[in-house]
Design an enzyme around this catalytic site. Structure first.
Site, PDB file in Angstrom:
ATOM      1  N   ASN A   1      -7.890  -1.737   7.983  1.00  9.51           N
ATOM      2  CA  ASN A   1      -7.329  -0.652   9.090  1.00  9.51           C
ATOM      3  C   ASN A   1      -7.623   0.526   8.447  1.00  9.51           C
ATOM      4  OD1 ASN A   1      -4.874  -0.615   7.748  1.00  9.51           O
ATOM      5  ND2 ASN A   1      -3.959  -1.198   9.183  1.00  9.51           N
TER       6      ASN A   1
ATOM      7  N   PHE B   1      -9.942   4.112   7.460  1.00 11.86           N
ATOM      8  CA  PHE B   1     -11.009   4.630   8.314  1.00 11.86           C
ATOM      9  C   PHE B   1     -11.119   6.092   8.097  1.00 11.86           C
ATOM     10  CE2 PHE B   1      -8.640   6.914  11.434  1.00 11.86           C
ATOM     11  CZ  PHE B   1      -7.521   6.232  11.781  1.00 11.86           C
ATOM     12  N   LEU B   2     -12.244   6.695   8.280  1.00  5.11           N
ATOM     13  CA  LEU B   2     -12.419   8.114   8.836  1.00  5.11           C
ATOM     14  C   LEU B   2     -13.047   8.161   9.989  1.00  5.11           C
ATOM     15  CD1 LEU B   2     -13.654  10.594   6.204  1.00  5.11           C
ATOM     16  CD2 LEU B   2     -14.567  10.517   8.475  1.00  5.11           C
TER      17      LEU B   2
ATOM     18  N   HIS C   1       3.911   4.839  13.401  1.00  6.24           N
ATOM     19  CA  HIS C   1       2.979   5.152  12.700  1.00  6.24           C
ATOM     20  C   HIS C   1       1.594   4.943  13.174  1.00  6.24           C
ATOM     21  CE1 HIS C   1       2.427   1.042  11.547  1.00  6.24           C
ATOM     22  NE2 HIS C   1       1.607   1.248  10.602  1.00  6.24           N
TER      23      HIS C   1
ATOM     24  N   ASP D   1       1.067  -1.329  -0.183  1.00  9.49           N
ATOM     25  CA  ASP D   1       0.040   0.100   0.201  1.00  9.49           C
ATOM     26  C   ASP D   1       0.932   1.055   0.007  1.00  9.49           C
ATOM     27  OD1 ASP D   1      -3.017   1.035   1.738  1.00  9.49           O
ATOM     28  OD2 ASP D   1      -2.269   1.578  -0.121  1.00  9.49           O
TER      29      ASP D   1
END
Lengths: 455, 140
Positions: free
Chosen positions: A181, A183-184, A378, A74
């Protein structure tokens, strides 16, 4: 090992790190050709594939290697923080409606497509121009560019290095949150640790903010897959042998290395544009539900990336390629790449917690420039496998737990909720405390979630 | 047959079979069941797949990534693998198969975990008397 392996952790986190293959992976990375400094693991480190997640490794730009696995599938998975003009008092009565409308407007989940279908030439533009393409399409303003790493565009991107396969996967995925994992979250600033920095970042006690976690979607995943195959096939001619094929790497200066970096940058641009589309719709929803959609970007950081940067190593300045895989850039004050008002303070570092738990805003410090190639953790880091996480709880329990914590949640996948339950992750507060105590980044604010949408 | 292996962040698929073709078949089944409930998938469309690689592990990597690619770009979900052959010539292995399935339909197909990619991590095909075994880790 060619360099030392250095782990940042407290006793509890180190015990957790020892339970899986993290240490072995950090050591394997330390054996890669041309590495400088150290192979570093952050306190949220956990086992990955090849490189651990939460790892930092820098290669000499002239005789070092680049590894697609050192960035991850990613590419430019990252986090963006938006500030809102609202306080918790103003938003709380409308949080359910806000979350419901966000869930309807922002494509989430494991589905392959969203609201935007790009033509071939539009996709080329996104890959080469990054966020600039979205600004031209009125998905934001020039001001937005200033508060994003690389100003939303990796300049050495070259869409011709991105395969047709990657483009096919990406053409319908711009403006999608993803799943897992990603999300907003709508959050409230619960505690300020550094008044000056918080003020400079535009954050205040009880202010409502929005945190977006998303990446380059199928396009980035394919770019990495393509590069892994290319690097795996090429290693023999460069006399490179690795302990895990996922560590496949080639000299930075090689054709394969350069091709990858150009493609990686293009995929990173896709991710910047992706987060901008989501930002645009979030602003629109805030405008509709709450009457004001002015949500300036505080900052946007990358978690999976390779960057050319300069550091003083052994008394001499050297240019290196810093691989950050599940690690965040954390530049200190005075760095000219930072936007105007941040130069005096340092870069905002955004650390999302696991679902329903705190997130943090930190600021990069000079010690990071000296010890960790300007890098920081992170997130919380996984502590349990998805299998175990699913076995230990149910979707209804997770939803009840979130309600109990005061979090309104909407998710596409019920299974995803159990896999992502907070119990599956390390304690983000402990992770952040290690970073703060080590001096590589300092705490600025603690953010509490009040609503979340997920895939 | 296949089963899943625990991994902190991702998922491993453990496969055992009586032949290479069966190994590739079961590995594909294990991968598909990760991202969609296979029970609702019908054999409506036929595709032909032909891939080559320099070694068997690379071939398995390519095969599984092909399945992922077709799903993520096109929505195609396989449910039946037929006429599968794995052959080798000097420095080259080839898989050919007739793959039947259908397009993803959100009204009938239940999605599970989004699989980003198949990895090379610890990827090995081992033979033990008559059995073929492999472990494949995927990024989710």
């Amino acid at each position: 090992m060619n360099v030392d392996a250095i782990i940042y952790a407290d006793r509890t986190l180190f015990e957790s790190i020892q339970k899986d293959e993290t240490l072995e992976q950090v050591v394997n990375v330390a054996m890669l050709p041309g590495l400088v400094g150290a192979s570093i693991a952050m306190p949220d480190a956990h086992q990955g594939y090849g490189f651990c997640i939460g790892g930092v490794a820098a290669s000499d730009i002239h005789d070092g290697v680049v590894s697609a696995g050192g960035v991850g599938f990613d590419i430019n998975c990252g986090v963006r923080l938006l500030a809102s003009p609202f306080s918790i008092k103003e938003v709380k009565p409308k949080i359910r409606e806000l979350i419901e409308v966000l869930f309807r407007q922002i494509p989430t989940g494991a589905g392959r497509s969203g609201k935007i279908s790009l033509s071939a030439s539009q996709l080329e533009s996104v890959l080469n121009e990054g966020m600039n393409w979205t600004i031209k399409k009125n998905y934001g303003t020039d001001r937005d560019l200033e508060y994003v790493e690389e100003n939303g565009k990796m300049k050495d991107a070259d869409s011709t290095n991105v395969s047709e396969r990657a483009k096919q996967r990406g053409k319908d995925q711009l403006g999608t949150l993803g799943s897992g994992n990603h999300f907003l979250e709508v959050q409230v600033v619960e505690e300020i640790f550094d008044d000056d920095c918080a003020d400079a970042f535009g954050l205040a006690q009880d202010q409502v903010v929005v945190l977006i976690h998303s990446g380059s979607r199928g396009l980035g995943h394919q770019v990495c897959t393509d590069a892994l195959q290319s690097m795996d096939a090429a290693m023999k001619k460069y006399n490179i042998v690795v302990r895990d094929r996922q560590l496949a790497c080639v000299p930075i200066s090689s054709r394969e290395g350069q091709d990858y970096l150009h493609a990686m940058s293009a995929a990173a641009n896709f991710a910047f544009a992706n987060r901008q589309c989501i930002t645009h719709w979030t602003r629109h929803v805030f405008g509709t539900v709450l009457g004001n959609g002015q949500l300036p970007i505080v900052y946007d950081v990358c978690h999976n990336m390779a960057k050319r940067e300069r550091y003083t190593i052994g008394g001499a300045e050297r240019e290196v390629l810093v691989h950050r895989k599940g690690a965040t850039r954390a530049f200190a004050k005075g760095n000219p790449v930072l936007s105007g008002k941040y130069i005096a303070h340092g870069q905002p570092v955004l650390i999302p917690g696991s679902m329903g738990t705190y997130s943090y805003v930190l600021v990069g410090k000079e010690l990071a420039m000296q010890e960790t190639f300007g890098s920081c953790c992170h997130g919380a880091g996984r502590a349990k496998s998805r299998t175990k996480a699913k076995q230990e709880t149910t979707t209804d329990q997770v939803l009840r737990d979130l309600e109990h914590r005061g979090v309104v949640a909407r998710a596409q996948s019920r299974v995803g909720l159990t896999e992502e339950n907070p119990g599956a992750y390390k304690d983000v507060s402990a992770v952040v405390e290690v970073v703060h105590q080590s001096g590589i980044a300092w705490k600025v604010a603690k953010l509490k979630p009040i609503g979340v949408i997920k895939g | 047959m296949y089963s899943y292996i625990e991994h902190t962040a991702d998922v491993g698929i453990e496969v055992e079979a009586q032949s290479l073709e069966e190994l590739f078949h079961h590995a594909a089944d294990g991968l598909i069941a990760l991202f969609v409930d296979p029970s609702g998938v019908r054999p409506r469309d036929e595709r032909f797949v032909s891939l080559t690689a320099s070694d068997l592990e690379s071939l398995l990597f390519k095969w599984l990534n092909e399945i992922l690619f077709r799903y993520d770009s096109d929505g195609f979900i396989p449910c039946l693998f037929q006429d599968m052959t794995i052959t080798s010539r000097t420095d080259e292995y080839t898989i050919q198969a007739k793959v039947t399935g259908e397009q993803f339909d959100p009204t009938r197909h239940e999605t599970r975990t989004y699989v980003k990619a198949v990895t090379f991590h610890n990827l090995e095909i081992k033979t033990d008397r008559d059995a073929f075994r492999s472990q494949i880790f995927v990024d989710v």
